[in-house]
Design a protein around this motif. Structure first.
Motif, PDB file in Angstrom:
ATOM      1  N   LYS A  23      34.520   7.620  21.121  1.00  0.00           N
ATOM      2  CA  LYS A  23      34.469   8.277  22.421  1.00  0.00           C
ATOM      3  C   LYS A  23      33.413   7.892  23.199  1.00  0.00           C
ATOM      4  CE  LYS A  23      35.089  12.444  24.756  1.00  0.00           C
ATOM      5  NZ  LYS A  23      36.169  13.438  24.755  1.00  0.00           N
ATOM      6  N   TYR A  24      32.204   7.599  22.692  1.00  0.00           N
ATOM      7  CA  TYR A  24      31.047   7.177  23.668  1.00  0.00           C
ATOM      8  C   TYR A  24      30.598   5.959  23.618  1.00  0.00           C
ATOM      9  CZ  TYR A  24      31.109  12.195  24.632  1.00  0.00           C
ATOM     10  OH  TYR A  24      31.510  13.576  25.012  1.00  0.00           O
ATOM     11  N   VAL A  25      30.681   5.399  22.597  1.00  0.00           N
ATOM     12  CA  VAL A  25      29.895   4.104  22.394  1.00  0.00           C
ATOM     13  C   VAL A  25      31.016   2.868  22.579  1.00  0.00           C
ATOM     14  CG1 VAL A  25      28.752   2.615  20.726  1.00  0.00           C
ATOM     15  CG2 VAL A  25      28.007   5.003  20.902  1.00  0.00           C
ATOM     16  N   TRP A  26      32.131   3.202  21.739  1.00  0.00           N
ATOM     17  CA  TRP A  26      33.083   1.976  21.810  1.00  0.00           C
ATOM     18  C   TRP A  26      33.569   1.791  23.218  1.00  0.00           C
ATOM     19  CZ3 TRP A  26      33.783  -1.700  18.378  1.00  0.00           C
ATOM     20  CH2 TRP A  26      35.035  -2.322  18.344  1.00  0.00           C
ATOM     21  N   PRO A  27      34.106   2.574  23.893  1.00  0.00           N
ATOM     22  CA  PRO A  27      34.822   2.116  25.228  1.00  0.00           C
ATOM     23  C   PRO A  27      33.783   1.355  26.161  1.00  0.00           C
ATOM     24  CG  PRO A  27      35.054   4.363  24.800  1.00  0.00           C
ATOM     25  CD  PRO A  27      34.203   3.878  23.949  1.00  0.00           C
ATOM     26  N   PRO A  28      32.627   1.615  26.348  1.00  0.00           N
ATOM     27  CA  PRO A  28      31.719   0.716  27.017  1.00  0.00           C
ATOM     28  C   PRO A  28      31.602  -0.973  26.288  1.00  0.00           C
ATOM     29  CG  PRO A  28      30.561   3.037  26.769  1.00  0.00           C
ATOM     30  CD  PRO A  28      31.961   2.735  25.941  1.00  0.00           C
ATOM     31  N   ILE A  29      31.362  -0.758  25.088  1.00  0.00           N
ATOM     32  CA  ILE A  29      31.301  -1.992  24.385  1.00  0.00           C
ATOM     33  C   ILE A  29      32.738  -2.767  24.702  1.00  0.00           C
ATOM     34  CG2 ILE A  29      31.218  -3.139  22.097  1.00  0.00           C
ATOM     35  CD1 ILE A  29      29.301  -0.931  21.284  1.00  0.00           C
ATOM     36  N   ALA A  30      33.902  -2.133  24.478  1.00  0.00           N
ATOM     37  CA  ALA A  30      35.230  -2.838  24.558  1.00  0.00           C
ATOM     38  C   ALA A  30      35.210  -3.255  26.104  1.00  0.00           C
ATOM     39  CB  ALA A  30      36.409  -1.801  24.315  1.00  0.00           C
ATOM     40  N   ASP A  34      35.970  -6.918  27.225  1.00  0.00           N
ATOM     41  CA  ASP A  34      37.036  -7.286  27.969  1.00  0.00           C
ATOM     42  C   ASP A  34      36.593  -7.853  29.179  1.00  0.00           C
ATOM     43  OD1 ASP A  34      38.783  -6.060  26.102  1.00  0.00           O
ATOM     44  OD2 ASP A  34      39.025  -4.191  27.285  1.00  0.00           O
ATOM     45  N   GLU A  35      35.413  -7.366  29.891  1.00  0.00           N
ATOM     46  CA  GLU A  35      34.890  -8.083  31.156  1.00  0.00           C
ATOM     47  C   GLU A  35      34.444  -9.471  30.936  1.00  0.00           C
ATOM     48  OE1 GLU A  35      31.343  -7.204  34.151  1.00  0.00           O
ATOM     49  OE2 GLU A  35      32.463  -5.526  33.299  1.00  0.00           O
TER      50      GLU A  35
END
Length: 156
Positions: A23-30, A34-35
């Motif tokens: 929920k909190y760590v994976w989305p910014p890393i993904a 992606d960026e």
């Protein structure tokens, strides 16, 4: 505590850790991945476009160089033709001037020959008169014998 309880508690903590991470760590890393992948793809696309632009520019440069070479070749050929024309004109003028000089020299030589013949005739006539004087032992009058002297000049 028993091993089963510990194992269950560890599984619950692990699930909480997985949930928190997802929920909190994976989305910014993904998102960062992606960026980064998007930037790399854009960079590769820009590199491909730059290669295409470079190839097009090379083709234009080659075309311009070929055109310039053709123009230079044409200009050189024109210059050589013009030089040949100028040389031929100069030769023609020189030949014409030479002919004029030779003709003038011939005319002058002819005039000199005529003058020399006239002078020689005069001298021969004078010598003939002196010779006749001495033969006759008297003076021959040129005015009286002008007709005779003129005939003598024409015969000489």
């Amino acid at each position: 505590m028993s091993i089963t309880g510990t194992l269950i508690v560890q599984m619950i903590v692990f699930m909480i850790l997985v949930g928190f991470t997802m929920k909190y760590v994976w989305p910014p890393i993904a998102a960062a991945l992606d960026e980064r992948a998007k930037k790399i793809a854009e960079g590769l696309a820009a590199a491909d476009k730059a290669k295409a632009d470079l190839a097009a520019a090379d083709k234009r440069v080659e075309a311009e160089l070929a055109k310039s070479r053709n123009q230079v070749t044409t200009l050189l050929a024109d210059a050589e033709r013009r030089a040949q024309t100028i040389i031929e004109e100069a030769k023609a003028r020189a030949t014409e001037e030479g002919s004029k000089i030779v003709a003038a020299a011939r005319v002058e030589a002819e005039q000199q020959t005529v003058k020399a013949r006239e002078a020689l005739r005069e001298q021969v006539a004078a010598l003939a008169v002196k010779g006749a004087e001495q033969i006759l032992r008297k003076e021959v009058n040129a005015g009286v014998h002008a007709d005779l002297l003129n005939r003598l000049k024409t015969e000489l």
